[in-house]
Design a protein around this motif. Structure first.
Motif, PDB file in Angstrom:
ATOM      1  N   LEU A 195      -6.259  -9.441  -3.712  1.00 26.40           N
ATOM      2  CA  LEU A 195      -5.970  -8.235  -4.490  1.00 26.40           C
ATOM      3  C   LEU A 195      -6.983  -8.037  -5.613  1.00 26.40           C
ATOM      4  O   LEU A 195      -7.432  -6.911  -5.885  1.00 26.40           O
ATOM      5  CB  LEU A 195      -4.562  -8.323  -5.076  1.00 26.40           C
ATOM      6  CG  LEU A 195      -3.398  -8.182  -4.090  1.00 26.40           C
ATOM      7  CD1 LEU A 195      -2.087  -8.569  -4.754  1.00 26.40           C
ATOM      8  CD2 LEU A 195      -3.312  -6.759  -3.548  1.00 26.40           C
ATOM      9  N   ALA A 196      -7.343  -9.133  -6.273  1.00 22.23           N
ATOM     10  CA  ALA A 196      -8.298  -9.038  -7.380  1.00 22.23           C
ATOM     11  C   ALA A 196      -9.693  -8.653  -6.904  1.00 22.23           C
ATOM     12  O   ALA A 196     -10.442  -7.981  -7.624  1.00 22.23           O
ATOM     13  CB  ALA A 196      -8.340 -10.364  -8.134  1.00 22.23           C
ATOM     14  N   ALA A 197     -10.036  -9.051  -5.677  1.00 18.44           N
ATOM     15  CA  ALA A 197     -11.403  -8.854  -5.183  1.00 18.44           C
ATOM     16  C   ALA A 197     -11.588  -7.566  -4.395  1.00 18.44           C
ATOM     17  O   ALA A 197     -12.732  -7.140  -4.195  1.00 18.44           O
ATOM     18  CB  ALA A 197     -11.804 -10.044  -4.317  1.00 18.44           C
ATOM     19  N   HIS A 198     -10.520  -6.951  -3.943  1.00 21.10           N
ATOM     20  CA  HIS A 198     -10.665  -5.829  -3.003  1.00 21.10           C
ATOM     21  C   HIS A 198      -9.891  -4.593  -3.436  1.00 21.10           C
ATOM     22  O   HIS A 198      -9.271  -3.927  -2.607  1.00 21.10           O
ATOM     23  CB  HIS A 198     -10.211  -6.266  -1.609  1.00 21.10           C
ATOM     24  CG  HIS A 198     -10.985  -7.399  -1.047  1.00 21.10           C
ATOM     25  ND1 HIS A 198     -12.311  -7.290  -0.653  1.00 21.10           N
ATOM     26  CD2 HIS A 198     -10.642  -8.689  -0.832  1.00 21.10           C
ATOM     27  CE1 HIS A 198     -12.741  -8.450  -0.195  1.00 21.10           C
ATOM     28  NE2 HIS A 198     -11.751  -9.326  -0.312  1.00 21.10           N
ATOM     29  N   GLN A 199      -9.969  -4.264  -4.719  1.00 22.07           N
ATOM     30  CA  GLN A 199      -9.263  -3.072  -5.177  1.00 22.07           C
ATOM     31  C   GLN A 199     -10.030  -1.817  -4.779  1.00 22.07           C
ATOM     32  O   GLN A 199     -11.213  -1.690  -5.065  1.00 22.07           O
ATOM     33  CB  GLN A 199      -9.078  -3.122  -6.689  1.00 22.07           C
ATOM     34  CG  GLN A 199      -8.113  -4.214  -7.127  1.00 22.07           C
ATOM     35  CD  GLN A 199      -8.032  -4.370  -8.628  1.00 22.07           C
ATOM     36  OE1 GLN A 199      -8.278  -3.413  -9.350  1.00 22.07           O
ATOM     37  NE2 GLN A 199      -7.697  -5.561  -9.095  1.00 22.07           N
ATOM     38  N   PRO A 200      -9.357  -0.863  -4.139  1.00 22.25           N
ATOM     39  CA  PRO A 200     -10.021   0.389  -3.749  1.00 22.25           C
ATOM     40  C   PRO A 200     -10.103   1.339  -4.932  1.00 22.25           C
ATOM     41  O   PRO A 200      -9.484   1.093  -5.977  1.00 22.25           O
ATOM     42  CB  PRO A 200      -9.063   0.938  -2.683  1.00 22.25           C
ATOM     43  CG  PRO A 200      -7.719   0.476  -3.155  1.00 22.25           C
ATOM     44  CD  PRO A 200      -7.946  -0.898  -3.745  1.00 22.25           C
ATOM     45  N   PRO A 201     -10.845   2.427  -4.786  1.00 20.03           N
ATOM     46  CA  PRO A 201     -10.776   3.466  -5.816  1.00 20.03           C
ATOM     47  C   PRO A 201      -9.339   3.968  -5.932  1.00 20.03           C
ATOM     48  O   PRO A 201      -8.656   4.120  -4.923  1.00 20.03           O
ATOM     49  CB  PRO A 201     -11.696   4.568  -5.278  1.00 20.03           C
ATOM     50  CG  PRO A 201     -12.574   3.893  -4.275  1.00 20.03           C
ATOM     51  CD  PRO A 201     -11.763   2.784  -3.686  1.00 20.03           C
ATOM     52  N   GLN A 202      -8.890   4.198  -7.165  1.00 15.52           N
ATOM     53  CA  GLN A 202      -7.508   4.634  -7.331  1.00 15.52           C
ATOM     54  C   GLN A 202      -7.297   6.011  -6.723  1.00 15.52           C
ATOM     55  O   GLN A 202      -8.176   6.870  -6.751  1.00 15.52           O
ATOM     56  CB  GLN A 202      -7.114   4.665  -8.816  1.00 15.52           C
ATOM     57  CG  GLN A 202      -6.828   3.294  -9.391  1.00 15.52           C
ATOM     58  CD  GLN A 202      -6.154   3.344 -10.749  1.00 15.52           C
ATOM     59  OE1 GLN A 202      -5.997   2.316 -11.384  1.00 15.52           O
ATOM     60  NE2 GLN A 202      -5.733   4.501 -11.217  1.00 15.52           N
ATOM     61  N   SER A 203      -6.098   6.208  -6.182  1.00 10.24           N
ATOM     62  CA  SER A 203      -5.670   7.539  -5.776  1.00 10.24           C
ATOM     63  C   SER A 203      -5.591   8.408  -7.032  1.00 10.24           C
ATOM     64  O   SER A 203      -5.401   7.879  -8.138  1.00 10.24           O
ATOM     65  CB  SER A 203      -4.305   7.426  -5.099  1.00 10.24           C
ATOM     66  OG  SER A 203      -3.807   8.676  -4.711  1.00 10.24           O
ATOM     67  N   PRO A 204      -5.773   9.724  -6.914  1.00 14.29           N
ATOM     68  CA  PRO A 204      -5.674  10.582  -8.104  1.00 14.29           C
ATOM     69  C   PRO A 204      -4.416  10.304  -8.916  1.00 14.29           C
ATOM     70  O   PRO A 204      -3.330  10.089  -8.360  1.00 14.29           O
ATOM     71  CB  PRO A 204      -5.673  11.995  -7.511  1.00 14.29           C
ATOM     72  CG  PRO A 204      -6.457  11.862  -6.242  1.00 14.29           C
ATOM     73  CD  PRO A 204      -6.099  10.507  -5.703  1.00 14.29           C
ATOM     74  N   ASP A 205      -4.556  10.315 -10.235  1.00 14.35           N
ATOM     75  CA  ASP A 205      -3.455   9.978 -11.134  1.00 14.35           C
ATOM     76  C   ASP A 205      -2.234  10.858 -10.884  1.00 14.35           C
ATOM     77  O   ASP A 205      -2.346  12.036 -10.523  1.00 14.35           O
ATOM     78  CB  ASP A 205      -3.885  10.158 -12.592  1.00 14.35           C
ATOM     79  CG  ASP A 205      -5.060   9.272 -12.972  1.00 14.35           C
ATOM     80  OD1 ASP A 205      -5.313   8.291 -12.250  1.00 14.35           O
ATOM     81  OD2 ASP A 205      -5.721   9.579 -13.980  1.00 14.35           O
ATOM     82  N   GLY A 206      -1.072  10.269 -11.096  1.00 13.61           N
ATOM     83  CA  GLY A 206       0.167  11.021 -10.947  1.00 13.61           C
ATOM     84  C   GLY A 206       1.313  10.307 -11.620  1.00 13.61           C
ATOM     85  O   GLY A 206       1.150   9.255 -12.245  1.00 13.61           O
ATOM     86  N   ILE A 207       2.499  10.873 -11.484  1.00 12.24           N
ATOM     87  CA  ILE A 207       3.714  10.273 -12.030  1.00 12.24           C
ATOM     88  C   ILE A 207       4.243   9.263 -11.031  1.00 12.24           C
ATOM     89  O   ILE A 207       4.484   9.585  -9.872  1.00 12.24           O
ATOM     90  CB  ILE A 207       4.778  11.346 -12.325  1.00 12.24           C
ATOM     91  CG1 ILE A 207       4.232  12.387 -13.305  1.00 12.24           C
ATOM     92  CG2 ILE A 207       6.055  10.707 -12.890  1.00 12.24           C
ATOM     93  CD1 ILE A 207       5.089  13.641 -13.419  1.00 12.24           C
ATOM     94  N   VAL A 208       4.416   8.037 -11.477  1.00 13.39           N
ATOM     95  CA  VAL A 208       4.920   6.947 -10.643  1.00 13.39           C
ATOM     96  C   VAL A 208       6.376   6.693 -11.015  1.00 13.39           C
ATOM     97  O   VAL A 208       6.689   6.468 -12.186  1.00 13.39           O
ATOM     98  CB  VAL A 208       4.087   5.668 -10.859  1.00 13.39           C
ATOM     99  CG1 VAL A 208       4.657   4.495 -10.072  1.00 13.39           C
ATOM    100  CG2 VAL A 208       2.626   5.910 -10.468  1.00 13.39           C
ATOM    101  N   HIS A 209       7.255   6.737 -10.036  1.00 13.88           N
ATOM    102  CA  HIS A 209       8.679   6.450 -10.296  1.00 13.88           C
ATOM    103  C   HIS A 209       8.877   4.978 -10.624  1.00 13.88           C
ATOM    104  O   HIS A 209       9.588   4.622 -11.549  1.00 13.88           O
ATOM    105  CB  HIS A 209       9.522   6.847  -9.084  1.00 13.88           C
ATOM    106  CG  HIS A 209      10.989   6.605  -9.250  1.00 13.88           C
ATOM    107  ND1 HIS A 209      11.583   5.372  -9.034  1.00 13.88           N
ATOM    108  CD2 HIS A 209      12.006   7.439  -9.619  1.00 13.88           C
ATOM    109  CE1 HIS A 209      12.876   5.460  -9.256  1.00 13.88           C
ATOM    110  NE2 HIS A 209      13.170   6.695  -9.608  1.00 13.88           N
TER     111      HIS A 209
END
Length: 345
Positions: A195-209
């Protein structure tokens, strides 16, 4: 549990509540209050109150909560209030009290929405495959609608720190897992490193439940999702974490965690492929790196379940069923590692 004067209900003094509401919302009450406890425990306490003609819901922190965590109430209240005019179904909000002197902790009052929080495959099987398909599709649509809301458009631009959200999540759950180690879990180190080594570009920001699953939505008699509830973990960040956690919750039963996560076994419930396809089409979000999100969801649930397992070993849990929680940890680790290796849906 019911009460006419509030003395039988922990955390709720109806006389003090009525006096406060008479000042804060004098238009609401038409008579003396009665109440019943709907949900209690380590999560926020939920009560239904009534004046004999109308009913509402009161939410407050668990007993013993300190003032430093009072922000939870204002966050829940704020996000539901902000979403009131969107396509996301939420209860109407009526009043927020941040003064701990009234009920011993901050609290808020919201609409009592009539609906069912389906929790088991047996409950869904009883309504039939066609209705189950409608219910599961509505659950997906409500989540997709949440994730299409622009936080700035509803006054939530400062509701969280979306920049670096994924990296913080990885390190947060690693820290929590480290605090609960009671046995050797080599897969945990492997999953964390991946997880630490293979983080993708974040999905566009939004509201997370933050805790989205079928029993956190209310479904009416027409099988419509009429309210998304339990917003205590809500923030701004990468919304795909909600989708991955939903799928992992639904897999817990087959991974050996008993008593939870079996709704997807009900005839008619959307398959994972159907769920993801429907979500992607409605939200417009790219699921190309979804394997990472599944891995992160697995790591989060590992940290949570291992914490419960640790407390069980220490004799700190109350009730039955905790003895099997630890059995789900290693299957979850294998699931997370495999998802990252495949790095797709």
């Amino acid at each position: 549990m019911n009460s006419r004067d509030g003395k039988d209900l922990p955390g709720l003094d109806l006389d003090r509540l009525a006096a406060w509401l008479a000042d804060a919302r004098p238009d609401l009450l038409a008579g003396p209050l009665t109440a019943r406890l709907i949900a209690g425990g380590r999560s926020n306490l939920t009560y239904e109150i009534s004046d004999g003609s109308s009913a509402w819901i009161v939410r407050r922190p668990p007993l013993g909560h300190v003032l430093a965590t009072a922000h939870d109430m204002s966050r829940e209240y704020r996000v539901m209030t902000a979403l009131a005019d969107t396509d996301v179904p939420v209860p109407a909000t009526y009043a927020l009290c941040e003064d701990p002197e009234i009920l011993g902790a901050p609290f808020y009052l919201m609409e009592r929405v009539v609906g069912t929080p389906y929790r088991t495959a047996a409950e869904l099987t009883a309504v039939g495959a066609d209705r189950t398909r409608t219910i599961s599709a509505g659950m997906v649509d409500a989540l997709a609608d949440l994730h299409t809301v622009d936080p700035a458009d509803v006054g939530l631009a400062d509701f969280g720190r979306p920049s670096g959200f994924l990296a913080r999540q990885v390190h947060r759950w690693k820290k929590q897992l480290d605090a609960s180690y009671s046995r050797d879990l080599p897969g945990a180190h492997e999953l964390y490193d991946m997880l630490a080594a293979h983080q993708p570009p974040q999905s566009p920001d939004g509201i997370v439940h933050g805790d989205y699953r079928l029993d956190n939505v209310l479904v009416d008699s027409s099988d419509r999702v009429v309210a998304v509830i339990d917003w205590e973990m809500a923030t701004l960040g990468d919304p795909l974490t909600d989708v991955a956690l939903l799928l992992l919750y639904q897999r817990l039963g087959e991974l050996g965690v008993t008593g939870v996560g079996d709704v997807a076994f009900a005839p008619g419930f959307l398959t994972e492929t159907e769920l993801l396809d429907r979500y992607a089409e409605r939200s417009g979000r790219d699921l190309a790196h979804f394997g990472f999100y599944l891995g992160l969801a697995a790591f989060k649930l590992v940290a949570i379940l291992e914490g419960i397992h640790y407390r069980f070993l220490q004799g700190q849990t109350v009730g039955s069923g905790f003895e099997s929680v630890g059995a789900g940890v290693e299957p979850l680790l294998r699931t997370g590692i495999a998802a990252l290796q495949e790095n797709n849906r």
